[in-house]
Design an enzyme around this catalytic site. Structure first.
Site, PDB file in Angstrom:
ATOM      1  N   HIS A   1       0.813  -1.217   0.000  1.00  0.00           N
ATOM      2  CA  HIS A   1       0.000   0.000   0.000  1.00  0.00           C
ATOM      3  C   HIS A   1       0.839   1.257   0.000  1.00  0.00           C
ATOM      4  O   HIS A   1       0.485   2.248  -0.633  1.00  0.00           O
ATOM      5  CB  HIS A   1      -0.925   0.002   1.218  1.00  0.00           C
ATOM      6  CG  HIS A   1      -2.148  -0.782   0.977  1.00  0.00           C
ATOM      7  ND1 HIS A   1      -2.792  -1.486   1.941  1.00  0.00           N
ATOM      8  CD2 HIS A   1      -2.834  -0.984  -0.154  1.00  0.00           C
ATOM      9  CE1 HIS A   1      -3.832  -2.086   1.408  1.00  0.00           C
ATOM     10  NE2 HIS A   1      -3.873  -1.805   0.145  1.00  0.00           N
TER      11      HIS A   1
ATOM     12  N   ARG B   1     -10.477  -3.507 -12.872  1.00  0.00           N
ATOM     13  CA  ARG B   1     -10.396  -4.698 -12.020  1.00  0.00           C
ATOM     14  C   ARG B   1     -11.611  -4.728 -11.081  1.00  0.00           C
ATOM     15  O   ARG B   1     -11.584  -4.161 -10.001  1.00  0.00           O
ATOM     16  CB  ARG B   1      -9.115  -4.665 -11.188  1.00  0.00           C
ATOM     17  CG  ARG B   1      -7.831  -4.826 -11.992  1.00  0.00           C
ATOM     18  CD  ARG B   1      -6.626  -4.723 -11.056  1.00  0.00           C
ATOM     19  NE  ARG B   1      -5.433  -5.321 -11.613  1.00  0.00           N
ATOM     20  CZ  ARG B   1      -4.383  -4.615 -12.049  1.00  0.00           C
ATOM     21  NH1 ARG B   1      -4.387  -3.307 -12.007  1.00  0.00           N
ATOM     22  NH2 ARG B   1      -3.331  -5.248 -12.527  1.00  0.00           N
TER      23      ARG B   1
ATOM     24  N   ARG C   1     -13.160  -6.098 -16.643  1.00  0.00           N
ATOM     25  CA  ARG C   1     -12.711  -7.472 -16.432  1.00  0.00           C
ATOM     26  C   ARG C   1     -13.624  -8.144 -15.411  1.00  0.00           C
ATOM     27  O   ARG C   1     -13.902  -7.578 -14.360  1.00  0.00           O
ATOM     28  CB  ARG C   1     -11.271  -7.495 -15.919  1.00  0.00           C
ATOM     29  CG  ARG C   1     -10.813  -8.930 -15.689  1.00  0.00           C
ATOM     30  CD  ARG C   1      -9.379  -9.013 -15.319  1.00  0.00           C
ATOM     31  NE  ARG C   1      -9.135  -8.590 -13.956  1.00  0.00           N
ATOM     32  CZ  ARG C   1      -7.926  -8.567 -13.399  1.00  0.00           C
ATOM     33  NH1 ARG C   1      -6.872  -8.922 -14.120  1.00  0.00           N
ATOM     34  NH2 ARG C   1      -7.757  -8.186 -12.161  1.00  0.00           N
TER      35      ARG C   1
ATOM     36  N   GLU D   1      -2.718 -14.770 -19.740  1.00  0.00           N
ATOM     37  CA  GLU D   1      -1.833 -14.679 -18.566  1.00  0.00           C
ATOM     38  C   GLU D   1      -1.381 -16.052 -18.094  1.00  0.00           C
ATOM     39  O   GLU D   1      -0.659 -16.171 -17.116  1.00  0.00           O
ATOM     40  CB  GLU D   1      -2.463 -13.852 -17.445  1.00  0.00           C
ATOM     41  CG  GLU D   1      -3.915 -14.083 -17.193  1.00  0.00           C
ATOM     42  CD  GLU D   1      -4.527 -13.077 -16.200  1.00  0.00           C
ATOM     43  OE1 GLU D   1      -3.806 -12.238 -15.647  1.00  0.00           O
ATOM     44  OE2 GLU D   1      -5.731 -13.184 -15.973  1.00  0.00           O
TER      45      GLU D   1
ATOM     46  N   ASN E   1       1.648  -9.572 -15.542  1.00  0.00           N
ATOM     47  CA  ASN E   1       1.958  -9.833 -14.122  1.00  0.00           C
ATOM     48  C   ASN E   1       1.843 -11.327 -13.831  1.00  0.00           C
ATOM     49  O   ASN E   1       2.701 -11.924 -13.182  1.00  0.00           O
ATOM     50  CB  ASN E   1       1.013  -9.067 -13.205  1.00  0.00           C
ATOM     51  CG  ASN E   1       0.973  -7.591 -13.522  1.00  0.00           C
ATOM     52  OD1 ASN E   1       1.862  -7.090 -14.194  1.00  0.00           O
ATOM     53  ND2 ASN E   1      -0.046  -6.904 -13.061  1.00  0.00           N
ATOM     54  N   ASP E   2       0.749 -11.899 -14.313  1.00  0.00           N
ATOM     55  CA  ASP E   2       0.574 -13.334 -14.104  1.00  0.00           C
ATOM     56  C   ASP E   2       1.325 -14.154 -15.148  1.00  0.00           C
ATOM     57  O   ASP E   2       1.841 -15.225 -14.835  1.00  0.00           O
ATOM     58  CB  ASP E   2      -0.920 -13.696 -14.132  1.00  0.00           C
ATOM     59  CG  ASP E   2      -1.570 -13.409 -12.791  1.00  0.00           C
ATOM     60  OD1 ASP E   2      -0.959 -13.755 -11.764  1.00  0.00           O
ATOM     61  OD2 ASP E   2      -2.668 -12.840 -12.759  1.00  0.00           O
TER      62      ASP E   2
ATOM     63  N   ARG F   1       4.743 -13.932  -7.907  1.00  0.00           N
ATOM     64  CA  ARG F   1       4.952 -12.494  -8.078  1.00  0.00           C
ATOM     65  C   ARG F   1       5.079 -11.750  -6.759  1.00  0.00           C
ATOM     66  O   ARG F   1       5.452 -10.587  -6.720  1.00  0.00           O
ATOM     67  CB  ARG F   1       3.838 -11.887  -8.950  1.00  0.00           C
ATOM     68  CG  ARG F   1       2.458 -11.995  -8.368  1.00  0.00           C
ATOM     69  CD  ARG F   1       1.382 -11.778  -9.414  1.00  0.00           C
ATOM     70  NE  ARG F   1       0.749 -10.473  -9.312  1.00  0.00           N
ATOM     71  CZ  ARG F   1      -0.338 -10.114  -9.988  1.00  0.00           C
ATOM     72  NH1 ARG F   1      -0.906 -10.957 -10.845  1.00  0.00           N
ATOM     73  NH2 ARG F   1      -0.863  -8.938  -9.849  1.00  0.00           N
TER      74      ARG F   1
ATOM     75  N   CYS G   1      -2.074  -5.208 -20.550  1.00  0.00           N
ATOM     76  CA  CYS G   1      -2.530  -4.448 -19.377  1.00  0.00           C
ATOM     77  C   CYS G   1      -1.729  -4.768 -18.122  1.00  0.00           C
ATOM     78  O   CYS G   1      -2.006  -4.227 -17.059  1.00  0.00           O
ATOM     79  CB  CYS G   1      -4.016  -4.690 -19.141  1.00  0.00           C
ATOM     80  SG  CYS G   1      -4.408  -6.399 -18.783  1.00  0.00           S
TER      81      CYS G   1
END
Ligand code: PEP
Ligand code: MG
Length: 579
Positions: free
Chosen positions: A195, A302, A338, A438, A461-462, A472, A509
């Site tokens: 965060h 998301r 998504r 992904e 990312n995935d 990750r 993305c």
């Protein structure tokens, strides 16, 4: 002697100022058993501390200045909600009554139980909830132990331009620091998904996280430099070194002002190729950030964030309202919604009580969960179809690995349309349906997916995590999580080619799309649609508009053939050399 301490740069910018060592947040939690006649009193003590913690958070929330990004308030709300939820408000009382233990220890036991659950989660965003729980619990424990001095210290030292060096920060502390014009932050813990990282980026505070043992090397008050791009904290610089960074700071300021001029210019390469530059968002409120940088649309919304921090999932109407807000705000520009990408932690967010199995990242997540729980999925599909009457909507399915999943989702969409027809509710006739690439299986078979879908979106990312079998989130194998690995680049290339052959658009993305160091490589590989976090958008745009495609293609082809990542990195440097 100059000292350079390296960490992960998570929010760019250069800051020079005095270091302020903020007392570390850790507490020694006492454990004792109470005589039975004091147990009720202990419960009262706990309730009072809980209420005091909520009052503190409400006060912080009210102090958030107008114009602050909305996600800041959302983070504070998250902590407030946690302190109101039974897991933190009721379970510790049950523990005090049952075990006869002190309140601080009851909270500690509950934190450990929750941490175990969070540790099994595979989703980056949901795992950051573990930090939220820790921060919320720490606040109550500090009050119980009368050790709530960190925020007092932040507020008391109203000196502008401080560089905070500490172990970790909570969102509330970061808001306070921002209000007191902190120049930069350096933390010993945390990664790019924490965060602190997310908020620092959205507030524009230079930040470096994961600087191990910073406290050991930095003295309170000594002049330091933070370079958020390079991820470094420097101390002991001579006048020449400090002047160098001051000049770079000025240059960065000027560059940022320049970037804003690009907001309304078309995204076209120097040799005339049009590129689409979309924004990624998590909540409807993020739309302002996307519009501020002139995004051509939303390339990734998301939606799972709507399901978090609550005990029941949002119903169809609530989802419809959230999606419509985004679609209307984008005024006809495409919005890629998504579908739910929840992982193995669903019970925490009101979704069905399934478990992710031994390997949650490889388990029942994303589309797999939605197909297994159609009653969770159907309201979302109807809500998306209804919202699509307000603009241009693209529906994106996460984590597809088989064609059967695509077919099943398409059937459910057809059924959702029938439901709406029966109800005489409006929905757009046909919306584009795309799939996220992904999972390596989907990338290898991208041509099969491309024939059956309207668009593809590469979730790097995935894709990186699954291709390289490198979690990750796991700091210990960070070095294996490599966007430049030939396997990753070749899968990206295969997917882009499949899109071209099938005549459908392919977006990227994942975070790679927003990394300015990779923009030229991606252009050279043939990417024409980028979807990036709003703060990264204008920098990526600047690089795109300053680049000619042909030379990029040549070097990108060379990089694609490399079997040695060091050589790829050298070629990448060559690609970026004149920037
Ligand atoms: C990705 O995996 O690249 C992606 C964009 O999805 P998320 O980060 O939400 O898993
Ligand atoms: Mg993903």
């Amino acid at each position: 002697m100059p000292v350079a301490l390296h960490g992960t740069g998570v929010s760019r910018g250069i800051a020079l100022g005095p270091a302020r060592l903020l007392q570390r947040g850790g507490l020694d939690i006492p454990q004792y058993v109470l005589p039975p006649h004091l147990v009720d009193e202990e419960v009262e003590r706990f309730i009072a501390a809980l209420e005091a913690a909520r009052t503190q958070l409400r006060a912080i929330r009210q102090q958030i200045p107008a114009g602050t990004p909305t996600d800041i308030a959302a983070f504070i709300d998250t902590h407030l909600l946690m302190l109101e939820d039974a897991t933190l408000a009721t379970v510790p009382i049950e523990l005090i009554l049952r075990e006869g233990c002190n309140a601080e220890w009851a909270l500690q036991m509950q934190q450990e139980a929750l941490t175990r659950v969070f540790d099994q989660m595979d989703d980056a965003y949901l795992r950051t909830r573990r930090d939220d729980v820790a921060h919320a619990i720490l606040r109550v424990q500090q009050l119980l132990l009368n050790q709530n001095q960190r925020e007092a210290a932040i507020a008391a030292e109203a000196e502008d331009g401080r560089i905070i060096v500490t172990d970790d920060l909570s969102p509330g502390e970061l808001v306070l620091l921002h209000q007191h014009n902190v120049a930069a932050i350096v933390t010993e813990h945390g990664g790019p998904m924490s965060h602190v990282a997310i908020l620092a980026r959205s507030l524009g505070i230079p930040a470096v996280v994961g600087v191990h043992n910073a406290w050991q090397y930095i003295r309170d008050g000594e002049p330091v430099v933070v370079d958020g791009r390079q991820g470094v904290l420097l101390a002991g610089l001579d006048a020449q070194g400090a002047a160098f960074y001051r000049t770079r700071q000025q240059q960065e300021k000027r560059a940022r002002a320049q970037l804003h001029r690009l907001k309304d210019t078309p995204t076209v390469t120097a040799d005339g190729a049009a590129i689409a530059l979309f924004a990624n968002i998590e909540l409807p409120e993020d739309i302002q950030a996307a519009r501020r940088v002139g995004a051509a649309g939303i390339g990734l919304y998301r939606t799972e964030f709507l399901y978090m921090n609550r005990s029941t999932p949002p119903d169809e109407d609530e989802q419809y309202r959230a999606y419509s807000k985004v679609v209307k705000a984008m005024k006809g520009k495409p919005v890629t919604i998504r579908t739910l990408d929840l992982g193995a932690d669903k019970t925490a967010d009101g979704a069905p009580p399934e478990r992710g199995g031994a390997n949650p990242a490889l388990g029942l997540r994303a589309v797999r969960l939605c197909l297994r729980e159609p009653e969770l999925f159907r309201p979302q599909l109807r809500a998306i179809l209804r919202a699509s009457t307000h603009g241009t909507v693209r529906l994106l399915i996460p984590m597809i690995s088989t064609l059967q999943e695509v077919r099943q989702v398409q059937e459910l969409i057809a059924e959702a349309r029938d439901d709406l027809r029966r109800r005489r509710q409006a929905f757009a006739g046909n919306i584009a349906v795309g799939g996220m690439i992904e999972v390596p299986a989907a990338a290898i078979c991208a041509e099969d997916f491309a024939r059956r879908l309207d668009f593809l979106s590469i979730g790097t990312n995935d894709l990186i995590q699954y291709t390289l079998a490198a979690d990750r989130l796991d700091e210990t194998i960070n070095h294996l999580y490599q966007p430049l690995h030939p396997a990753v680049l070749r899968l990206i290339h295969t997917t882009l080619r499949a899109g071209t052959e099938a005549g459908i658009p392919v977006t990227m993305c994942g975070e790679m799309a927003g990394d300015p160091l990779l923009t030229r490589l991606l252009l050279g590989l043939g990417l024409t649609e980028f979807s990036v976090p709003p703060p990264a958008l204008l920098e990526v745009k600047r690089i795109i508009t300053a680049s000619e495609l042909e030379p990029l293609r040549r070097i990108a082809r060379k990089i694609l053939r490399q079997d040695d990542m060091e050589q790829s990195a050298r070629l990448l440097a060559e690609l970026n050399s004149d920037d």
